[in-house]
Design a protein around this motif. Sequence first.
Motif, short mmCIF file in Angstrom:
data_model
loop_
_atom_site.label_atom_id
_atom_site.label_comp_id
_atom_site.label_asym_id
_atom_site.label_seq_id
_atom_site.Cartn_x
_atom_site.Cartn_y
_atom_site.Cartn_z
N VAL A 122 6.88 -67.71 -9.86
CA VAL A 122 7.63 -66.97 -10.87
C VAL A 122 8.21 -67.87 -11.97
O VAL A 122 8.28 -67.45 -13.13
N SER A 123 8.58 -69.11 -11.63
CA SER A 123 9.17 -69.95 -12.69
C SER A 123 8.11 -70.30 -13.74
O SER A 123 8.39 -70.32 -14.93
N HIS A 134 12.76 -59.76 -13.16
CA HIS A 134 13.74 -59.35 -14.15
C HIS A 134 15.02 -60.19 -14.02
O HIS A 134 15.59 -60.66 -15.01
N GLN A 135 15.46 -60.38 -12.78
CA GLN A 135 16.67 -61.18 -12.55
C GLN A 135 16.47 -62.63 -12.96
O GLN A 135 17.36 -63.24 -13.54
N ILE A 136 15.29 -63.17 -12.65
CA ILE A 136 15.01 -64.56 -13.02
C ILE A 136 15.04 -64.71 -14.55
O ILE A 136 15.65 -65.62 -15.09
N ARG A 137 14.38 -63.80 -15.23
CA ARG A 137 14.36 -63.84 -16.70
C ARG A 137 15.78 -63.81 -17.26
O ARG A 137 16.12 -64.56 -18.17
N LEU A 153 1.73 -70.26 -16.74
CA LEU A 153 0.77 -69.86 -15.72
C LEU A 153 -0.61 -69.67 -16.34
O LEU A 153 -0.73 -69.23 -17.48
N GLU A 154 -1.65 -70.03 -15.58
CA GLU A 154 -3.02 -69.74 -16.04
C GLU A 154 -3.18 -68.24 -16.28
O GLU A 154 -2.69 -67.44 -15.49
N PRO A 155 -3.92 -67.88 -17.34
CA PRO A 155 -4.09 -66.45 -17.65
C PRO A 155 -4.59 -65.63 -16.44
O PRO A 155 -4.11 -64.53 -16.21
N LYS A 156 -5.53 -66.19 -15.69
CA LYS A 156 -6.08 -65.46 -14.53
C LYS A 156 -5.01 -65.19 -13.48
O LYS A 156 -4.92 -64.11 -12.93
N THR A 157 -4.22 -66.21 -13.21
CA THR A 157 -3.16 -66.08 -12.22
C THR A 157 -2.10 -65.10 -12.71
O THR A 157 -1.58 -64.28 -11.96
N ARG A 158 -1.80 -65.20 -14.00
CA ARG A 158 -0.79 -64.31 -14.58
C ARG A 158 -1.23 -62.85 -14.47
O ARG A 158 -0.43 -61.97 -14.17
N GLU A 159 -2.52 -62.62 -14.71
CA GLU A 159 -3.05 -61.27 -14.61
C GLU A 159 -2.86 -60.72 -13.20
O GLU A 159 -2.43 -59.58 -13.02
N ASP A 193 8.12 -69.19 -17.66
CA ASP A 193 7.85 -70.23 -18.67
C ASP A 193 6.69 -69.89 -19.58
O ASP A 193 6.54 -70.46 -20.65
N GLY A 194 5.79 -69.04 -19.08
CA GLY A 194 4.54 -68.77 -19.78
C GLY A 194 3.52 -69.87 -19.55
O GLY A 194 2.56 -70.00 -20.30
#
Length: 80
Positions: free
Chosen positions: A16-17, A47-50, A24-30, A21-22
């Motif tokens: 999640v971190s 949501h809480q982390i953000r 993450l690899e696109p595939k993993t993010r998907e 941060d953005g």
Amino acid sequence: MTAPGGITCRELVELVSDYVDGSLEPKTRERLEVHLRACAGCTEYVHQIRTTVRLASAAALEQHPDGAALLEAFRTFRRR
Ligand SMILES: [Zn+2]
């Protein structure tokens, strides 16, 4: 344990971190987003982390002499 998107809740917590941060690899993010759509618990967690990250960044920058300028630069950076 269910694993929507092929990711367990436990794995999501570890990713999640990078997700916030953005970085993450696109595939993993998907896959992570597939999980989020199916899992209310993890959606709430992200949501809480953000919220925490945003508050922590803002609080840290307020301590800085150039805090306002940095905060503005940070916002500009996040928009890109
Ligand atoms: Zn989950």
